[in-house]
Design an enzyme around this catalytic site. Structure first.
Site, mmCIF file in Angstrom:
data_model
loop_
_atom_site.group_PDB
_atom_site.id
_atom_site.type_symbol
_atom_site.label_atom_id
_atom_site.label_comp_id
_atom_site.label_asym_id
_atom_site.label_seq_id
_atom_site.Cartn_x
_atom_site.Cartn_y
_atom_site.Cartn_z
ATOM 1 C CE LYS A 208 -0.544 -0.203 5.017
ATOM 2 N NZ LYS A 208 -1.535 0.066 6.145
ATOM 3 C CE1 TYR B 60 12.009 31.651 2.380
ATOM 4 C CE2 TYR B 60 12.596 29.233 1.955
ATOM 5 C CZ TYR B 60 12.042 30.590 1.588
ATOM 6 O OH TYR B 60 11.489 30.683 0.330
HETATM 7 C C1 PLP Z 1 -3.371 -4.641 8.275
HETATM 8 C C2 PLP Z 1 -1.948 -4.371 7.963
HETATM 9 N N1 PLP Z 1 -1.177 -5.399 8.041
HETATM 10 C C3 PLP Z 1 0.201 -5.321 7.899
HETATM 11 C C4 PLP Z 1 0.649 -4.069 7.732
HETATM 12 C C5 PLP Z 1 2.286 -4.157 7.477
HETATM 13 O O1 PLP Z 1 2.973 -3.489 8.630
HETATM 14 P P1 PLP Z 1 4.365 -3.269 8.707
HETATM 15 O O2 PLP Z 1 4.844 -2.448 7.715
HETATM 16 O O3 PLP Z 1 4.699 -2.811 9.944
HETATM 17 O O4 PLP Z 1 4.942 -4.723 8.536
HETATM 18 C C6 PLP Z 1 0.071 -2.952 7.668
HETATM 19 C C7 PLP Z 1 0.514 -1.686 7.629
HETATM 20 O O5 PLP Z 1 0.191 -0.705 8.289
HETATM 21 C C8 PLP Z 1 -1.390 -3.165 7.884
HETATM 22 O O6 PLP Z 1 -2.352 -2.105 8.064
#
Ligand code: PLP
Length: 384
Positions: free
Chosen positions: A38, A260
């Protein structure tokens, strides 16, 4: 060299495969892997990372939204994709049409899905999510059984998984074990058999092997950031390094104010370099006074306020330096490399936030198997 504005992130796809091996070593071959891609794969570029993970053999991918999943489908990614963040409103049909797996935690969501589904189409694989202590999405412990039952009984759905998410997996303390115990209790009560039980993000993967269950959900550690100080004994390797080139070198007299607010004033005659990168690219403004970069194998300090598009550095202590010399903002020559956690400490920003915040003006350049390519690198075209 990236033409025009030479500020780029170099993403080493071979390291994605390497980190996956390290993670699999930790879990054993029986545990499936859902690679979390994601937020544009934490800033690494979701399409190239998804292709690399598919090639390296992960079983599933996880994204936040249907739009993120569609980007992958349109790029030819065929792996099952779990849409983690639970928003399907007015896009329910896309789930079934594109074989995307939603996360379910309310009967109303199942109602909405049923109303939009093609009854002659394939059953929709869903994951039932239970809130064991995160306090965000997820059904109450008392509701898991009825949701799982409904999914199991309906010809429109199939139960792909039962899941939960830890709130404090990277902390030492009893909370994660308590959440896990709640999760196992509600699994005992529901007919999850034949589906995947999953709850472990990066920190949980390295915290306790019990949490691996049938599938793990690594994000951060896939990108080479150790969720603890050294859970992997240094075996996880950073996938992304961030580069720019010195735009202009100027000689300043002692007493010259830079940037700045004029907060940095030279105490000696100073050779200053201006870098074409700033907070609009995601380089953190809040790291002023602490950040360093690597030039010609040596660390040099960032000086003055970080601007929207420019950052000044003090080059005085370098024996030799010229305009267009490459500069590492993250990563760099191994002995002196700057880690994401270091930049996180300097800026007070989360490592996640820093990686996801590397902006679209920063060109992504991919490396794999001796190839180097700007834009997207689709590893399917390389012979195994
Ligand atoms: C439901 C879920 N599983 C897994 C992960 C992966 O987490 P990480 O990046 O800490 O491994 C996330 C990330 O936010 C998540 O929302």
């Amino acid at each position: 060299m990236v033409a025009g504005r030479p500020t780029w992130a170099e993403i080493d796809l071979d390291r994605i495969a390497h980190n996956l091996d390290v993670i699999r070593d930790r879990c054993g071959g029986h545990v499936q892997v859902l690679g979390v891609v994601k937020a544009d794969a934490y800033g690494h570029g979701a399409v190239s990372i998804a292709h690399a993970l598919a090639r390296a053999g992960v079983e599933r991918l996880g994204v936040a939204s249907i739009a993120e999943a569609m980007e992958l489908r349109q790029a030819g990614v065929t792996l099952p994709i779990v849409v983690l963040a639970g928003n399907y409103h007015q896009a329910e049909q896309l789930l079934q049409q594109n074989h995307l797996e939603p996360v379910i935690f309310r009967h109303e969501v199942l109602d909405a899905l049923e109303a939009s589904m093609d009854r002659n189409g394939d059953p929709l694989a869903v994951h039932v999510k239970v809130d064991t202590g995160m306090g965000r999405l997820g059904c109450a412990l008392s509701e898991v059984e009825s949701l799982v039952d409904r999914v199991q009984r309906s010809p429109l759905f199939s139960l792909a998984g039962v899941m939960s998410h830890f709130a404090r997996a990277s902390e030492v303390g009893p909370q994660t074990a308590q959440q896990f115990s709640e999760f196992t209790k509600c699994l005992e009560k529901s007919r999850w058999q034949g589906s995947l039980r999953h709850c472990a993000n990066s920190a949980a993967i390295f915290a306790d092997a019990d949490y691996h269950l049938d599938m793990i959900r690594p994000g951060l550690c896939l990108y080479g950031v150790d969720p603890f100080e050294s859970a992997s004994d240094g075996r996880l390797l950073p996938v992304l390094s961030w580069w720019t080139r010195i735009n202009t070198i100027r000689e300043l007299p002692a007493g010259a104010a830079v940037g700045y607010g004029g907060r940095w004033v030279s105490r000696r005659p100073t050779r200053m370099g201006i870098l074409p990168v700033g907070y609009a690219d995601g380089y953190p403004w809040a790291s002023e006074g602490r950040a360093e970069v690597v030039v010609r194998g040596q660390r040099v300090p960032v000086i003055g306020a970080i601007s929207m598009d420019m950052t000044a550095v003090d080059l005085t202590d370098l024996v030799e330096v010229s305009e267009l010399d490459p500069v590492a903002l993250l990563g760099g020559d191994s002995g002196k490399a700057i880690g994401a956690k270091e930049l996180s400490r300097w800026s007070g920003r989360l490592v996640y936030e820093l990686l996801c915040g590397i902006g679209p003006r920063v060109t992504r350049v991919y490396r794999a198997g001796g190839l180097r390519q700007t834009g997207v690198l689709d590893l399917r075209v390389i012979q195994s």
